[in-house]
Design a protein around this motif. Structure first.
Motif, mmCIF file in Angstrom:
data_model
loop_
_atom_site.group_PDB
_atom_site.id
_atom_site.type_symbol
_atom_site.label_atom_id
_atom_site.label_comp_id
_atom_site.label_asym_id
_atom_site.label_seq_id
_atom_site.Cartn_x
_atom_site.Cartn_y
_atom_site.Cartn_z
ATOM 1 N N GLY A 115 7.353 33.968 38.331
ATOM 2 C CA GLY A 115 6.228 34.876 38.136
ATOM 3 C C GLY A 115 5.082 34.684 39.112
ATOM 4 N N LYS A 116 4.191 35.667 39.111
ATOM 5 C CA LYS A 116 2.974 35.604 39.920
ATOM 6 C C LYS A 116 1.775 35.591 38.975
ATOM 7 N N PRO A 117 0.829 34.656 39.189
ATOM 8 C CA PRO A 117 -0.311 34.551 38.266
ATOM 9 C C PRO A 117 -1.452 35.494 38.627
ATOM 10 N N GLU A 118 -2.219 35.871 37.590
ATOM 11 C CA GLU A 118 -3.490 36.574 37.774
ATOM 12 C C GLU A 118 -3.385 37.776 38.714
ATOM 13 N N THR B 130 6.172 38.729 35.847
ATOM 14 C CA THR B 130 7.476 38.659 36.491
ATOM 15 C C THR B 130 7.985 40.085 36.671
ATOM 16 N N SER B 131 9.223 40.229 37.103
ATOM 17 C CA SER B 131 9.768 41.566 37.339
ATOM 18 C C SER B 131 9.934 42.368 36.054
ATOM 19 N N ASN B 132 10.033 41.701 34.908
ATOM 20 C CA ASN B 132 10.222 42.438 33.657
ATOM 21 C C ASN B 132 9.464 41.858 32.468
ATOM 22 N N LYS B 133 8.482 40.985 32.745
ATOM 23 C CA LYS B 133 7.716 40.365 31.656
ATOM 24 C C LYS B 133 6.246 40.203 32.046
#
Length: 318
Positions: free
Chosen positions: A157-160, A181-184
């Motif tokens: 995932g990527k934050p903020e 993330t791509s789906n969350k």
């Protein structure tokens, strides 16, 4: 303006001039009290509470682990906490042998000195630092399958991430997922209680309107990208044993069923849409009625109050 911005600072997202007209889910939830309360809060920004400050520090620390390549080493927790925070110890009064109290000259001078010495480091108390370390150690490594899932989410995932959307009516709304993330979408929640059962979590969700926030995040992300994502809350206790649980909010917000290409709408999504519609009306008319707006009636808005059932039952005959 870009709809999705990576690396935008927290201060710029919340207070930057170009984003001033975009409302967050926190702001939208002020309509639960009244449009008048919403307008007041918009015109009179409130200082950050101690609980919000602690939560912000914890969020920043969680975000720092998304930069780790490969597996997160266990000894990194202490290193990150020590890097991002520094403990402030009030000076000791020689006459009493006890620390100077908050607000005293000696206390304030010592606090300003440590702020000047460490301008980019969060100033915390000893117990706060211990709690941060305990929470991080637990959510990353101490909670079985939950920790395993959290580490995977941080890896991918990527934050903020800051996301902005303007409706067809010209209403500007924004979201800033703790992790995307791509789906969350994942939101970290530091939790003051000791009960992480479903009943307790439901009470907290409804008390703080997390179901409305979840729906707004899903809604905005869908409008910007065309995709529906699942929203997760991760609750982490702020005191020992620092237990944690991951909560899927699909039954509150929006649930996309791929097989049928349809979206199920939960009660949080319904309430979010109701608040967004109310905000749209208030902006268009520039009218901000008070709490009486929720009392039924065309003209005479008088609340006919019902005694709570638990109280009325005390006086009912057997």
């Amino acid at each position: 303006m870009e709809n999705i911005i990576y690396g935008l600072s927290n201060d710029e997202y919340h207070f930057g001039e170009r984003f001033r007209d975009y409302i967050s889910s926190t702001s939208l939830k002020h309509y639960l009290k009244s449009p008048r309360f919403f307008k007041f809060m918009q015109d009179n920004p409130q200082p950050q509470t101690e609980a919000q400050r602690f939560g912000s520090i914890f969020h920043d620390l969680m975000a720092s682990f998304s930069d780790v390549k490969g597996e997160i080493p266990k000894d990194l927790v202490e290193k990150q906490v020590n890097y991002h925070t520094i403990v402030f110890e009030p000076p000791i009064n020689d006459k009493t042998g006890k620390p100077y109290g908050v607000g005293t000259k000696a206390y304030n001078e010592a606090l300003e000195n440590i702020k000047d010495t460490y301008p980019f480091t969060e100033i915390v108390g000893r117990q706060e630092q211990e709690a941060l370390q305990g929470m991080l150690q637990s959510v990353l490594f101490g909670c079985g399958f939950t920790s395993e899932q959290v580490r995977k989410l941080l890896k991918w995932g990527k934050p903020e991430v800051s996301i902005f959307y303007e409706t067809e009516d010209g209403i500007k709304i924004k979201i800033r997922p703790d992790l995307l993330t791509s789906n969350k979408i994942v939101d970290w929640k530091s939790f003051a209680g000791d009960d992480l059962t479903e009943e307790s979590i439901n009470r907290v969700i409804l008390k703080y309107g997390y179901h409305i926030s979840a729906a707004q995040y899903q809604y905005v992300y869908n409008k910007v990208t065309g995709k529906w994502v699942t929203f997760y809350l991760v609750f982490i206790q702020k005191q020992p044993p620092y237990d944690c649980v991951m909560v899927d909010m699909s039954n509150y917000g929006y649930r996309y069923i791929k097989e049928w290409d349809m979206v199920q709408t939960g009660p949080g999504a319904v309430e979010f849409q109701r608040l967004l519609d109310l905000h749209t009306r208030c902006v268009k008319t520039n009218e901000w009625p008070g709490a009486e707006t929720f009392i039924p009636g065309d003209r005479y808005r008088i609340m006919e109050i019902e005694p709570p059932r638990y109280y009325a039952n005390r006086f009912m005959e057997d």
